[in-house]
Design a protein around this motif. Structure first.
Motif, short mmCIF file in Angstrom:
data_model
loop_
_atom_site.label_atom_id
_atom_site.label_comp_id
_atom_site.label_asym_id
_atom_site.label_seq_id
_atom_site.Cartn_x
_atom_site.Cartn_y
_atom_site.Cartn_z
N PHE A 111 60.17 127.26 60.09
CA PHE A 111 60.71 128.25 59.17
C PHE A 111 61.25 127.49 57.95
O PHE A 111 62.10 126.61 58.11
N PHE A 112 60.75 127.87 56.80
CA PHE A 112 61.08 127.12 55.59
C PHE A 112 62.16 127.81 54.76
O PHE A 112 62.23 129.04 54.70
N GLY A 113 62.98 126.99 54.10
CA GLY A 113 63.90 127.49 53.10
C GLY A 113 63.17 127.71 51.79
O GLY A 113 61.97 127.43 51.67
N GLN A 114 63.90 128.20 50.77
CA GLN A 114 63.30 128.48 49.48
C GLN A 114 63.15 127.22 48.63
O GLN A 114 62.48 127.25 47.60
N GLY A 115 63.75 126.14 49.07
CA GLY A 115 63.56 124.88 48.36
C GLY A 115 64.62 124.59 47.33
O GLY A 115 65.32 125.49 46.85
N THR A 116 64.72 123.33 46.98
CA THR A 116 65.55 122.87 45.88
C THR A 116 64.62 122.26 44.84
O THR A 116 63.86 121.35 45.14
N ARG A 117 64.68 122.80 43.64
CA ARG A 117 63.85 122.29 42.54
C ARG A 117 64.64 121.20 41.82
O ARG A 117 65.64 121.48 41.17
N LEU A 118 64.21 119.96 41.99
CA LEU A 118 64.88 118.81 41.37
C LEU A 118 64.09 118.36 40.15
O LEU A 118 62.88 118.13 40.23
N THR A 119 64.77 118.27 39.04
CA THR A 119 64.18 117.76 37.81
C THR A 119 64.92 116.48 37.42
O THR A 119 66.15 116.51 37.29
N VAL A 120 64.18 115.41 37.25
CA VAL A 120 64.78 114.14 36.82
C VAL A 120 64.39 113.88 35.37
O VAL A 120 63.20 113.91 35.03
N VAL A 121 65.41 113.70 34.53
CA VAL A 121 65.14 113.51 33.10
C VAL A 121 65.58 112.11 32.64
O VAL A 121 66.34 111.45 33.33
#
Lengths: 112, 115
Positions: free
Chosen positions: B105-115
């Motif tokens: 069962f999956f979560g909605q995720g964490t969107r990580l952006t590295v700048v």
């Protein structure tokens, strides 16, 4: 590295048509699973087929497994616009099915 | 029954920093797995924890680490962030019955952006 490879990479169909996606894998498996992902969100489990099963149905979904060819197919019948998503097959590193190796997926687009 | 919860949902970090992502599994699930999803590499398995022990590990550098607490909640940490670490990080929980063949069962995720 990917265990499975889906084919085709992208598929566009009209509502009401059937959609067939194929998956090939490399090593022996305990089971194979199919997941759906809507637009970069979490994955939703669709169906699991054990290595000793050849075919399984769930609603409009039909999955086949050919362990001699190391391949599986997912058929969605009477497609709807809501079926638009990416579909992934997954095999497991361990017998518990908790360390999944995914293919690159098939992007399905169903237009009304 | 509450689903898998991942926090935060979105994160922007600077190259060189470190980041910690959190995952709360479904109640009763003892296995937590982490995955990285990028357009180029697709979905890749990072690691799996079961009863506070790392049970399986994918092919990622040591900058990626994780842990699991006694209540099955899990965290993953990425140190010395690189631009290529920008991705959707997904957490999945599973009941992990003896004999296997269980769904994740999956979560909605964490969107990580590295700048």
């Amino acid at each position: 590295s990917q265990q499975g490879e889906e084919d085709p990479q992208a598929l566009s169909i009209q509502e009401g048509e059937n959609a067939t996606m194929n998956c090939s894998y490399k090593t022996s498996i305990n089971n194979l699973q199919w997941y759906r992902q809507n637009s970069g969100r979490g994955l939703v489990h669709l169906i699991l087929i054990r290595s000793n099963e050849r075919e399984k149905h769930s609603g409009r979904l039909r999955v086949t497994l050919d362990t001699s060819k190391k391949s599986s197919s997912l058929l969605i019948t009477a497609s709807r616009a809501a079926d638009t998503a990416s579909y992934f097959c997954a095999t497991d590193l361990n017998q518990a099915g908790t360390a999944l190796i995914f293919g690159k997926g098939t992007t399905l687009s169903v237009s009304s | 029954k509450a689903g898998v919860t991942q926090t935060p949902r979105y994160l922007i970090k600077t190259r060189g920093q470190q980041v910690t992502l959190s995952c709360s599994p479904i109640s009763g699930h003892r296995s937590v797995s982490w995955y990285q999803q990028t357009p180029g590499q697709g979905l890749q398995f990072l690691f799996e924890y079961f009863s506070e022990t790392q049970r399986n590990k994918g092919n990622f550098p040591g900058r990626f680490s994780g842990r699991q607490f006694s209540n099955s909640r899990s965290e993953m940490n990425v140190s010395t962030l690189e631009l290529g670490d920008s991705a959707l990080y997904l957490c999945a929980s599973s009941f992990s019955m003896t004999g296997g063949n269980t769904e994740a069962f999956f979560g909605q995720g964490t969107r990580l952006t590295v700048v």
